[in-house]
Design an enzyme around this catalytic site. Structure first.
Site, PDB file in Angstrom:
ATOM      1  N   HIS A   1       1.153  -0.940  -0.045  1.00  0.00           N
ATOM      2  CA  HIS A   1      -0.215  -0.338   0.287  1.00  0.00           C
ATOM      3  C   HIS A   1       1.198   1.471  -0.664  1.00  0.00           C
ATOM      4  O   HIS A   1       2.263   1.025   0.653  1.00  0.00           O
ATOM      5  CB  HIS A   1      -0.818   0.119   1.276  1.00  0.00           C
ATOM      6  CG  HIS A   1      -1.842  -0.675   1.611  1.00  0.00           C
ATOM      7  ND1 HIS A   1      -2.829  -1.169   2.043  1.00  0.00           N
ATOM      8  CD2 HIS A   1      -2.867  -1.777   0.327  1.00  0.00           C
ATOM      9  CE1 HIS A   1      -4.133  -2.138   1.728  1.00  0.00           C
ATOM     10  NE2 HIS A   1      -3.601  -1.963   0.571  1.00  0.00           N
TER      11      HIS A   1
ATOM     12  N   GLU B   1       0.495   4.014   1.993  1.00  0.00           N
ATOM     13  CA  GLU B   1       1.429   5.175   3.341  1.00  0.00           C
ATOM     14  C   GLU B   1       2.332   3.326   3.796  1.00  0.00           C
ATOM     15  O   GLU B   1       3.051   3.519   3.878  1.00  0.00           O
ATOM     16  CB  GLU B   1      -0.402   3.930   3.651  1.00  0.00           C
ATOM     17  CG  GLU B   1      -1.791   5.011   4.119  1.00  0.00           C
ATOM     18  CD  GLU B   1      -2.340   4.188   2.747  1.00  0.00           C
ATOM     19  OE1 GLU B   1      -3.389   4.311   3.114  1.00  0.00           O
ATOM     20  OE2 GLU B   1      -2.165   3.538   2.340  1.00  0.00           O
TER      21      GLU B   1
END
Length: 173
Positions: A90, A92
């Site tokens: 991801h 993040e």
């Protein structure tokens, strides 16, 4: 005064910091290698960019856009489910991995995402990313919602990080 010594005819307005960094997160998302959704994340401290990340295959792995295959898409897996089928990291997570741990403490993470058709995707971090955000000691989370609103969480500890309520209900049966 402009370079030619004349007053500018239009007034330039600078965007607020949240809008500015979310726009940068949108640009970062353009590097995504995911077929389903493109996400970008920007970690900022004292209005200085610490790190960026986008969703895609781990370094050295074949990218989904290059392979032309998304297992979750083939199986019609809804968003937020069966992440183990996905090879991507991801946005993040990549931003956290790419940044300096000392600079993460009390920083803000900005997240923006798009569906394959170009419409906005929900920017709220998933359960695993929420845990990583807390572990990195990032203080604030700002994300673009699917409807285009900017959501700002002042204390990342306010993100739900436990077991989802529906799973707890199933465990009680």
């Amino acid at each position: 005064m402009s370079d030619n010594g004349k007053k500018p005819t239009t007034k330039h307005t600078r965007p607020p910091w949240d809008e500015y960094f979310l726009e940068i997160a949108k640009v970062v998302s353009s590097r995504s290698t995911c077929l389903r959704r493109r996400y970008g994340a920007v970690i900022v401290k004292d209005n200085v960019i610490v790190s960026t990340g986008y969703n895609g295959s781990p370094r050295g792995a074949v990218n989904c856009i290059d392979a032309g295959v998304c297992k979750r898409q083939e199986l019609n897996v809804p968003p937020g489910e069966r992440y183990e089928l996905c090879v991507a990291v991801h946005a993040e997570q990549n931003a956290i991995v790419n940044g300096s741990p000392e600079r993460m403490k009390d920083a803000t993470i900005y997240i923006a995402g798009f569906e394959a058709d170009g419409s906005l995707a929900e920017g709220r971090p998933c359960l695993l990313c929420r845990r990583m955000i807390l572990n990195a000691q990032i203080k604030k989370v700002v994300f673009l919602s699917k409807d285009g609103t900017i959501d700002r969480i002042e204390d990342a500890k306010e993100l739900e990080v436990g077991i989802p309520a529906e799973i707890i209900q199933e465990m009680k049966k």
